[in-house]
Design an enzyme around this catalytic site. Structure first.
Site, PDB file in Angstrom:
ATOM      1  N   THR A  37       1.032  -1.094  -0.052  1.00 36.95           N
ATOM      2  CA  THR A  37      -0.054  -0.160   0.213  1.00 36.95           C
ATOM      3  C   THR A  37       0.889   1.351   0.187  1.00 36.95           C
ATOM      4  O   THR A  37       0.578   2.187  -0.829  1.00 36.95           O
ATOM      5  CB  THR A  37      -0.921  -0.109   1.208  1.00 36.95           C
ATOM      6  OG1 THR A  37      -1.718  -1.114   1.284  1.00 36.95           O
ATOM      7  CG2 THR A  37      -1.861   1.218   1.272  1.00 36.95           C
ATOM      8  N   LYS A 129       6.076   2.128  12.584  1.00 35.25           N
ATOM      9  CA  LYS A 129       5.945   2.655  13.816  1.00 35.25           C
ATOM     10  C   LYS A 129       6.198   1.646  14.955  1.00 35.25           C
ATOM     11  O   LYS A 129       6.851   1.914  15.936  1.00 35.25           O
ATOM     12  CB  LYS A 129       4.575   3.404  14.090  1.00 35.25           C
ATOM     13  CG  LYS A 129       3.171   2.663  13.657  1.00 35.25           C
ATOM     14  CD  LYS A 129       3.024   2.794  12.216  1.00 35.25           C
ATOM     15  CE  LYS A 129       2.025   1.690  11.613  1.00 35.25           C
ATOM     16  NZ  LYS A 129       0.965   2.097  11.107  1.00 35.25           N
ATOM     17  N   LYS A 229       2.177   4.797  18.227  1.00 27.78           N
ATOM     18  CA  LYS A 229       2.469   6.148  17.746  1.00 27.78           C
ATOM     19  C   LYS A 229       2.644   6.982  18.817  1.00 27.78           C
ATOM     20  O   LYS A 229       3.169   8.063  18.970  1.00 27.78           O
ATOM     21  CB  LYS A 229       1.233   6.362  17.022  1.00 27.78           C
ATOM     22  CG  LYS A 229       1.301   5.629  15.585  1.00 27.78           C
ATOM     23  CD  LYS A 229      -0.111   5.808  15.056  1.00 27.78           C
ATOM     24  CE  LYS A 229      -0.170   4.937  13.651  1.00 27.78           C
ATOM     25  NZ  LYS A 229      -1.611   4.723  13.067  1.00 27.78           N
TER      26      LYS A 229
HETATM   27  P1  NDP Z   1       1.871  -3.935   2.775  1.00 27.49           P
HETATM   28  O1  NDP Z   1       1.552  -5.261   3.418  1.00 27.49           O
HETATM   29  O2  NDP Z   1       0.927  -3.168   1.780  1.00 27.49           O
HETATM   30  O3  NDP Z   1       3.201  -3.833   1.862  1.00 27.49           O
HETATM   31  C1  NDP Z   1       4.272  -4.666   2.459  1.00 27.49           C
HETATM   32  C2  NDP Z   1       5.473  -4.918   1.356  1.00 27.49           C
HETATM   33  O4  NDP Z   1       6.498  -5.479   1.965  1.00 27.49           O
HETATM   34  C3  NDP Z   1       4.888  -5.742   0.147  1.00 27.49           C
HETATM   35  O5  NDP Z   1       5.329  -5.206  -1.087  1.00 27.49           O
HETATM   36  C4  NDP Z   1       5.477  -7.036   0.767  1.00 27.49           C
HETATM   37  O6  NDP Z   1       5.691  -7.781  -0.517  1.00 27.49           O
HETATM   38  C5  NDP Z   1       6.798  -6.899   1.226  1.00 27.49           C
HETATM   39  N1  NDP Z   1       7.113  -7.757   2.500  1.00 27.49           N
HETATM   40  C6  NDP Z   1       6.449  -8.136   3.349  1.00 27.49           C
HETATM   41  N2  NDP Z   1       6.917  -8.980   4.234  1.00 27.49           N
HETATM   42  C7  NDP Z   1       8.301  -9.191   3.561  1.00 27.49           C
HETATM   43  C8  NDP Z   1       9.448  -9.825   4.117  1.00 27.49           C
HETATM   44  N3  NDP Z   1       9.460 -10.534   4.991  1.00 27.49           N
HETATM   45  N4  NDP Z   1      10.573  -9.626   3.314  1.00 27.49           N
HETATM   46  C9  NDP Z   1      10.361  -8.876   2.236  1.00 27.49           C
HETATM   47  N5  NDP Z   1       9.438  -7.988   1.934  1.00 27.49           N
HETATM   48  C10 NDP Z   1       8.275  -8.224   2.457  1.00 27.49           C
HETATM   49  O7  NDP Z   1       1.922  -2.942   4.040  1.00 27.49           O
HETATM   50  P2  NDP Z   1       1.749  -1.393   3.968  1.00 27.49           P
HETATM   51  O8  NDP Z   1       2.209  -0.925   2.830  1.00 27.49           O
HETATM   52  O9  NDP Z   1       0.322  -1.227   4.454  1.00 27.49           O
HETATM   53  O10 NDP Z   1       2.533  -0.822   5.173  1.00 27.49           O
HETATM   54  C11 NDP Z   1       4.003  -0.738   5.431  1.00 27.49           C
HETATM   55  C12 NDP Z   1       4.590   0.151   6.366  1.00 27.49           C
HETATM   56  O11 NDP Z   1       3.763   1.125   6.422  1.00 27.49           O
HETATM   57  C13 NDP Z   1       4.264  -0.743   7.914  1.00 27.49           C
HETATM   58  O12 NDP Z   1       5.255  -0.466   8.549  1.00 27.49           O
HETATM   59  C14 NDP Z   1       2.883   0.012   8.153  1.00 27.49           C
HETATM   60  O13 NDP Z   1       2.726   0.010   9.604  1.00 27.49           O
HETATM   61  C15 NDP Z   1       3.267   1.394   7.718  1.00 27.49           C
HETATM   62  N6  NDP Z   1       2.151   2.412   7.505  1.00 27.49           N
HETATM   63  C16 NDP Z   1       1.035   1.803   6.894  1.00 27.49           C
HETATM   64  C17 NDP Z   1      -0.115   2.769   6.602  1.00 27.49           C
HETATM   65  C18 NDP Z   1      -1.111   2.321   5.765  1.00 27.49           C
HETATM   66  O14 NDP Z   1      -2.079   3.014   5.500  1.00 27.49           O
HETATM   67  N7  NDP Z   1      -1.102   1.155   5.178  1.00 27.49           N
HETATM   68  C19 NDP Z   1      -0.007   4.088   6.983  1.00 27.49           C
HETATM   69  C20 NDP Z   1       1.252   4.708   7.851  1.00 27.49           C
HETATM   70  C21 NDP Z   1       2.275   3.560   8.167  1.00 27.49           C
HETATM   71  P3  NDP Z   1       4.534  -8.442  -1.425  1.00 27.49           P
HETATM   72  O15 NDP Z   1       3.604  -7.229  -2.004  1.00 27.49           O
HETATM   73  O16 NDP Z   1       4.970  -9.327  -2.801  1.00 27.49           O
HETATM   74  O17 NDP Z   1       3.580  -9.424  -0.579  1.00 27.49           O
HETATM   75  N1  HSE Z   2      -3.210   0.615  10.611  1.00 24.05           N
HETATM   76  C1  HSE Z   2      -2.890   2.176  10.811  1.00 24.05           C
HETATM   77  C2  HSE Z   2      -4.127   2.826  10.993  1.00 24.05           C
HETATM   78  C3  HSE Z   2      -2.065   2.656   9.485  1.00 24.05           C
HETATM   79  O1  HSE Z   2      -5.106   2.189  10.481  1.00 24.05           O
HETATM   80  O2  HSE Z   2      -3.885   3.922  11.677  1.00 24.05           O
HETATM   81  C4  HSE Z   2      -1.481   3.992   9.731  1.00 24.05           C
HETATM   82  O3  HSE Z   2      -0.605   4.050  10.638  1.00 24.05           O
END
Ligand code: NDP
Ligand code: HSE
Length: 464
Positions: A37, A129, A229
């Site tokens: 995401t 976080k 957070k």
């Molecule tokens: P996703 O699960 O959507 O994406 C994670 C990515 O990392 C994917 O591309 C995945 O690969 C890859 N991945 C997962 N596990 C591994 C591993 N063990 N080794 C290598 N690559 C890996 O997560 P988000 O984008 O939602 O979140 C990412 C970070 O951002 C997290 O720390 C989250 O807490 C933070 N965050 C998220 C928010 C949100 O709104 N989603 C908002 C603020 C912070 P593949 O795609 O191939 O599965």
């Molecule tokens: N899972 C978190 C939330 C993503 O819903 O607020 C943003 O940090």
């Protein structure tokens, strides 16, 4: 536009005078770990706003390499020109990459990847976080030693630039307290349940589809994500080390429709709040459902939106509002960090903004107070036999413990039930006295089952 000749930026205006294209000296090469995401959101924002971002940063930002587990997955972002790899270590060890953007999440392998990036003197931007709250002290110390930056704006409250605001904008203040809705998924669930009467599980599934929820959604529901957070915000606000293990954490899973309804009748709304407050003897660090008066602006922050109230001694109360989760809003924060890092690449490491706002050797050892020492007001709901003397028994217990009552509501019994719901709002009292009162009330024969307790805060500007 002012252009630095040293950096060899050449502005060229089209005949209409609007469009400026830049031929920037040498782009900054970055590597992204994770294309989920937030990773894809970051690629999209960097592509869409490349020109404006370059004009702000002074150099173009080029994604040289990115990693994801499944290279066959279709991604909602353009990946042409980016070398995609499965192994994140390839990205971290690429000698041509200057900045690593960690968007995998969790501790393993994110922690080791970031430590390796730092060891290789690469700057790091992360949205993680969980990692910062639990291992940030060690990560910042390593970064300090190597003279690199670790930026983490996206780790708190999605797109709201709250880290920057507290760390830099409010730097002249003694921060007294902050209170915020800092989990988008939780607020989305509570809002949909209240406004549309939807089921908890159904709304959670939608939050997952929309990319709001954590990989393990119990982090959202049980308050762990909000506590991560809050731990970060408190460290920056008060100049204390990150101490996630000392935070009091309670989630939204036990909030019932009944409580939402009764709270509304009394002029309150239930929000899941993270509260950090400086009091005599230490700092309160707590995350829990909270009744807040409906008239407060923050009571009307709905859906995936987040809001953080910060009270500084000089500025007074301030309120920051915006999307708390989702691809583009979070990418907005990631890219802001990237621009900050690019701008500061050539600065003396000793003259950069400290990771936790205060100089690392000037952190304070203010203790985090145990929850029993925290003072707050309460909403209590109990089911009692409908006969004379019951209320007197309950109020006697409260009175004996010095707990004063603000309001009492006795409701009609539910169908086929002989017990009546009683709702009590109390004035402020230390949690240890309320624990004792609840334990005694639950032993009364006239009380059925357990007492539901939700903390209540008025969030008045003079709350110190
Ligand atoms: P996703 O699960 O959507 O994406 C994670 C990515 O990392 C994917 O591309 C995945 O690969 C890859 N991945 C997962 N596990 C591994 C591993 N063990 N080794 C290598 N690559 C890996 O997560 P988000 O984008 O939602 O979140 C990412 C970070 O951002 C997290 O720390 C989250 O807490 C933070 N965050 C998220 C928010 C949100 O709104 N989603 C908002 C603020 C912070 P593949 O795609 O191939 O599965
Ligand atoms: N899972 C978190 C939330 C993503 O819903 O607020 C943003 O940090």
């Amino acid at each position: 536009m002012s252009v630095s000749s040293e950096k060899k930026l050449h502005g060229r205006r089209k005949s209409d005078g609007q469009d400026i294209s830049l031929d920037l000296a040498k782009p900054v090469s970055i590597g992204i770990l994770g294309l989920g995401t937030v990773g894809c959101g970051t690629v999209n924002v960097l592509a869409r706003n490349a020109e404006e971002i370059a004009r702000r940063a002074g150099r173009r930002i080029e994604i040289m390499q990115a990693s994801a587990r499944d290279l066959n997955k279709k991604r909602p972002c353009p990946t042409h020109g980016i070398k995609l790899v499965q192994d994140p270590w390839d990205v971290v060890r690429n000698p041509d990459i200057e900045v690593i953007v960690e968007l995998i999440g969790g501790t393993d392998p994110a922690r080791a990847l970031i430590r390796e990036a730092i060891a290789q003197r690469k700057h790091v931007v992360t949205a993680n976080k969980a990692l910062i709250a639990t291992h940030g002290n060690e990560i910042f110390a390593a970064a300090q030693k190597r003279g690199v930056m670790v930026a983490f704006e996206a780790a708190v409250a999605g797109g709201i630039p709250i880290i920057k605001a507290v760390r830099e904008g409010l730097t002249g203040n003694r921060i007294e307290w902050l209170a915020g809705i800092i989990n988008g998924t939780g607020n989305f669930i509570l809002t949909e349940m209240r406004e549309k009467g939807r089921d908890f599980d159904d709304v959670l599934a939608e939050a997952q589809r929309l990319g709001y929820a954590e990989a393990d959604p119990t982090f959202d529901i049980e308050g762990i994500d909000a506590a991560h957070k809050l731990t970060i915000l408190a460290a920056i606000a008060f100049g204390i080390p990150l101490q996630f293990d000392k935070a009091y954490v309670e989630g939204i899973s036990r909030i019932t429709r009944e409580d939402v309804m009764y709270a509304e009748e009394l002029g309150y709304c239930i929000k899941h709040l993270g509260i950090a407050r400086r009091v005599d003897g230490g700092v309160e660090l707590r995350v829990h459902p909270t009744l807040i008066p409906n008239r407060r602006i923050i009571a009307n922050v709905d859906g995936v939106m987040n809001a953080v109230l910060v009270k500084g001694d000089a500025v007074g109360p301030t309120l920051f509002y915006g999307a708390g989760a989702g691809a583009d809003p979070t990418a907005s924060a990631v890219v802001a960090d990237l621009v900050d890092v690019v701008r500061a690449l050539t600065t003396d490491p000793n003259n950069r903004v400290p990771h936790l706002a205060f100089q690392p050797d000037a952190l304070s050892d203010l203790p985090i107070l145990p929850m029993e020492q925290v003072e707050t007001s309460y909403y209590l709901r109990m089911r009692a036999d409908d006969r004379p003397g019951v209320l007197a028994d309950v109020t006697r217990i409260l009175g004996d413990l010095g707990i004063s009552i603000e309001a009492i509501l006795q409701k009609e019994p539910h169908e086929d039930e002989s017990v009546v719901p009683i709702i009590i709002l109390t004035h402020r009292i230390k949690e240890e006295y309320m624990n004792a009162a609840i334990a005694q009330i639950e032993t009364l024969d006239v009380i059925a089952g357990s007492v539901a307790r939700i903390r209540l805060e008025h969030l008045r500007r003079d709350w110190i």
